[in-house]
Motif scaffolding. Structure first.
Motif, PDB file in Angstrom:
ATOM      1  N   ALA A   1       0.820  -1.197   0.000  1.00  0.00           N
ATOM      2  CA  ALA A   1       0.000   0.000   0.000  1.00  0.00           C
ATOM      3  C   ALA A   1       0.862   1.259   0.000  1.00  0.00           C
ATOM      4  N   ASP A   2       1.991   1.239   0.756  1.00  0.00           N
ATOM      5  CA  ASP A   2       2.862   2.405   0.807  1.00  0.00           C
ATOM      6  C   ASP A   2       3.497   2.696  -0.551  1.00  0.00           C
ATOM      7  N   HIS A   3       3.830   1.644  -1.284  1.00  0.00           N
ATOM      8  CA  HIS A   3       4.406   1.835  -2.620  1.00  0.00           C
ATOM      9  C   HIS A   3       3.396   2.516  -3.551  1.00  0.00           C
ATOM     10  N   ILE A   4       2.123   2.135  -3.411  1.00  0.00           N
ATOM     11  CA  ILE A   4       1.083   2.776  -4.224  1.00  0.00           C
ATOM     12  C   ILE A   4       0.937   4.245  -3.835  1.00  0.00           C
ATOM     13  N   LEU A   5       0.994   4.528  -2.526  1.00  0.00           N
ATOM     14  CA  LEU A   5       0.928   5.918  -2.071  1.00  0.00           C
ATOM     15  C   LEU A   5       2.094   6.738  -2.633  1.00  0.00           C
ATOM     16  N   LEU A   6       3.278   6.133  -2.688  1.00  0.00           N
ATOM     17  CA  LEU A   6       4.445   6.853  -3.224  1.00  0.00           C
ATOM     18  C   LEU A   6       4.264   7.182  -4.700  1.00  0.00           C
ATOM     19  N   LYS A   7       3.633   6.273  -5.442  1.00  0.00           N
ATOM     20  CA  LYS A   7       3.355   6.561  -6.856  1.00  0.00           C
ATOM     21  C   LYS A   7       2.424   7.757  -6.989  1.00  0.00           C
ATOM     22  N   ILE A   8       1.418   7.801  -6.123  1.00  0.00           N
ATOM     23  CA  ILE A   8       0.483   8.934  -6.137  1.00  0.00           C
ATOM     24  C   ILE A   8       1.204  10.218  -5.726  1.00  0.00           C
ATOM     25  N   ILE A   9       2.076  10.099  -4.708  1.00  0.00           N
ATOM     26  CA  ILE A   9       2.847  11.266  -4.251  1.00  0.00           C
ATOM     27  C   ILE A   9       3.741  11.779  -5.373  1.00  0.00           C
ATOM     28  N   ASP A  10       4.404  10.883  -6.094  1.00  0.00           N
ATOM     29  CA  ASP A  10       5.274  11.288  -7.201  1.00  0.00           C
ATOM     30  C   ASP A  10       4.493  12.062  -8.260  1.00  0.00           C
ATOM     31  N   PHE A  11       3.271  11.622  -8.513  1.00  0.00           N
ATOM     32  CA  PHE A  11       2.440  12.310  -9.500  1.00  0.00           C
ATOM     33  C   PHE A  11       2.172  13.753  -9.073  1.00  0.00           C
ATOM     34  N   TYR A  12       1.722  13.921  -7.827  1.00  0.00           N
ATOM     35  CA  TYR A  12       1.419  15.272  -7.343  1.00  0.00           C
ATOM     36  C   TYR A  12       2.692  16.111  -7.165  1.00  0.00           C
ATOM     37  N   ASP A  13       3.760  15.464  -6.716  1.00  0.00           N
ATOM     38  CA  ASP A  13       5.019  16.181  -6.497  1.00  0.00           C
ATOM     39  C   ASP A  13       5.577  16.720  -7.818  1.00  0.00           C
ATOM     40  N   HIS A  14       5.412  15.957  -8.872  1.00  0.00           N
ATOM     41  CA  HIS A  14       5.842  16.415 -10.200  1.00  0.00           C
ATOM     42  C   HIS A  14       5.055  17.657 -10.613  1.00  0.00           C
ATOM     43  N   ASN A  23      -1.146  28.736  -8.209  1.00  0.00           N
ATOM     44  CA  ASN A  23      -2.600  28.824  -8.265  1.00  0.00           C
ATOM     45  C   ASN A  23      -3.237  27.835  -7.291  1.00  0.00           C
ATOM     46  N   ILE A  24      -4.543  27.873  -7.241  1.00  0.00           N
ATOM     47  CA  ILE A  24      -5.275  27.032  -6.289  1.00  0.00           C
ATOM     48  C   ILE A  24      -5.010  25.553  -6.544  1.00  0.00           C
ATOM     49  N   GLU A  25      -4.996  25.165  -7.813  1.00  0.00           N
ATOM     50  CA  GLU A  25      -4.783  23.757  -8.160  1.00  0.00           C
ATOM     51  C   GLU A  25      -3.432  23.259  -7.652  1.00  0.00           C
ATOM     52  N   THR A  26      -2.375  24.059  -7.854  1.00  0.00           N
ATOM     53  CA  THR A  26      -1.045  23.655  -7.416  1.00  0.00           C
ATOM     54  C   THR A  26      -0.958  23.603  -5.898  1.00  0.00           C
ATOM     55  N   ARG A  27      -1.645  24.518  -5.218  1.00  0.00           N
ATOM     56  CA  ARG A  27      -1.677  24.489  -3.752  1.00  0.00           C
ATOM     57  C   ARG A  27      -2.299  23.181  -3.257  1.00  0.00           C
ATOM     58  N   VAL A  28      -3.346  22.734  -3.909  1.00  0.00           N
ATOM     59  CA  VAL A  28      -3.997  21.471  -3.538  1.00  0.00           C
ATOM     60  C   VAL A  28      -3.034  20.305  -3.722  1.00  0.00           C
ATOM     61  N   LYS A  32      -1.606  17.752  -0.840  1.00  0.00           N
ATOM     62  CA  LYS A  32      -1.763  16.293  -0.963  1.00  0.00           C
ATOM     63  C   LYS A  32      -0.429  15.591  -0.745  1.00  0.00           C
ATOM     64  N   VAL A  33       0.664  16.169  -1.310  1.00  0.00           N
ATOM     65  CA  VAL A  33       1.988  15.582  -1.102  1.00  0.00           C
ATOM     66  C   VAL A  33       2.318  15.550   0.385  1.00  0.00           C
ATOM     67  N   ASP A  34       2.091  16.661   1.064  1.00  0.00           N
ATOM     68  CA  ASP A  34       2.375  16.739   2.497  1.00  0.00           C
ATOM     69  C   ASP A  34       1.534  15.735   3.281  1.00  0.00           C
ATOM     70  N   SER A  35       0.253  15.668   2.986  1.00  0.00           N
ATOM     71  CA  SER A  35      -0.658  14.784   3.717  1.00  0.00           C
ATOM     72  C   SER A  35      -0.324  13.312   3.501  1.00  0.00           C
ATOM     73  N   LEU A  36      -0.061  12.929   2.247  1.00  0.00           N
ATOM     74  CA  LEU A  36       0.213  11.522   1.944  1.00  0.00           C
ATOM     75  C   LEU A  36       1.562  11.074   2.507  1.00  0.00           C
ATOM     76  N   CYS A  37       2.561  11.945   2.475  1.00  0.00           N
ATOM     77  CA  CYS A  37       3.855  11.601   3.073  1.00  0.00           C
ATOM     78  C   CYS A  37       3.724  11.393   4.576  1.00  0.00           C
ATOM     79  N   ASN A  38       2.981  12.260   5.236  1.00  0.00           N
ATOM     80  CA  ASN A  38       2.763  12.098   6.672  1.00  0.00           C
ATOM     81  C   ASN A  38       1.957  10.841   6.979  1.00  0.00           C
TER      82      ASN A  38
END
Length: 325
Positions: A1-14, A23-28, A32-38
């Motif tokens: 599950a953590d590996h899947i979360l990292l894939k999602i984090i990489d997407f948002y981090d990019h 803008n608002i979209e980038t802030r979101v 998400k990166v901060d929340s998922l890493c924590n």
């Protein structure tokens, strides 16, 4: 599950890293990166994923500030720099005055820029405050630099008050001068420059010109070397030597101005023209503008006759088009 979360984090981090606007979209995405890493750290299941999440969080929360400044500014007037900052409200500036020798060594080598400015004289420190942000994104503001006398300077920006070798810094050298040049192309090997007042455009007589050849190469100890000396005439004019290519030091009293390169005197193969030609030089009051800010500019029109002799074209009409490039 953590590996899947990292894939999602990489997407948002990019998405966050390659933002163009905060803008608002980038802030979101950043939130998400901060929340998922924590979330990965809290679950504490996979050491490899935990370490990768920590690295992403460290980079996301990193304090950073860089700036841009015009390379030449007028003496005894306020200057501005454009600061880009992230995760910090505190901007600490240090201003050094440099000798021509130190300034020359900082021309081509980033290693020299990082070390040589410390050999200059620290003349001022001050603190500025950036708007408070909590979105982990890069923002920008303009910061004022108080009026300076003519000279060669280096400005250093950091997020920490004390000099710390482990903290990131932004370093830019710049010049305070009233001198500037207009290069003209004449027949055969008869190219040269006009030295004029940067503010009024008036020609300046008896300016000392030390011609230099640029020396390129990583870590070069000697960046520029003088080869000959010229002086401007009553029209502010000086002819360049045959086949010259390089830069020059301009000197008038305390005012010294370095042109690093781009001057040349090679044969002009258009010297058999039958018609006069015209060149227009534009000068704006700044290089950076905020949206909606008024742009002030000057235009200098030069007429070049069939003998390749330049002169100022007076009382003519110009059609100026402003294009979105």
């Amino acid at each position: 599950a953590d590996h899947i979360l990292l894939k999602i984090i990489d997407f948002y981090d990019h998405k966050v890293k390659y933002q163009k606007n905060a803008n608002i979209e980038t802030r979101v995405y950043a939130q998400k990166v901060d929340s998922l890493c924590n979330q990965i750290l809290k679950q504490n299941r996979n050491t490899t994923c935990i370490n990768e999440a920590k690295n992403i969080l460290d980079e996301l929360h990193l304090k950073d500030a860089t700036f841009e400044i015009e390379k030449e500014n007028l003496p005894n007037q306020n200057s501005k720099c454009l600061v880009k900052f992230r995760n910090t409200e505190n901007l600490y500036f240090r201003l050094y005055k440099l000798t021509p020798e130190i300034y020359s060594k900082m021309i081509n080598s980033w290693d020299n820029i990082e070390t040589e400015y410390l050999k200059g004289k620290l003349i001022k420190t001050w603190e500025d405050t950036a708007p408070k942000t909590s979105d982990y994104l890069t923002h920008s503001i303009e910061c004022k630099i108080d009026p300076l006398d003519v000279g060669l300077y280096c400005l250093v920006l950091s997020c920490t008050k004390e000099e710390n070798p482990n903290s990131s810094i932004s370093v830019q050298k710049f010049q305070i001068t009233k001198l500037t040049v207009i290069q003209y192309n004449s027949s055969d090997y008869d190219n040269g420059i006009y030295v004029v007042d940067r503010e009024t455009g008036s020609p300046i007589e008896n300016v000392k010109i030390d011609l230099i050849h640029n020396k390129y190469g990583y870590g070069s100890e000697e960046e520029v070397s003088p080869i000959s000396t010229l002086f401007t005439d009553t029209q502010g004019k000086a002819n360049l030597p045959n086949k010259f290519s390089g830069g020059c030091w301009l000197s008038q009293g305390e005012d010294q101005y370095l042109i690093e390169k781009d001057l040349h005197n090679y044969k002009n193969y258009s010297s058999d023209r039958k018609l006069d030609r015209y060149e227009v030089k534009f000068y704006t009051d700044r290089t950076l503008y905020r949206p909606g800010q008024k742009v002030h500019f000057k235009a200098l029109t030069i007429k070049i006759d069939t003998n390749e002799t330049p002169s100022i074209y007076k009382n003519g009409r110009l059609k100026i088009n402003l294009l979105d490039a």
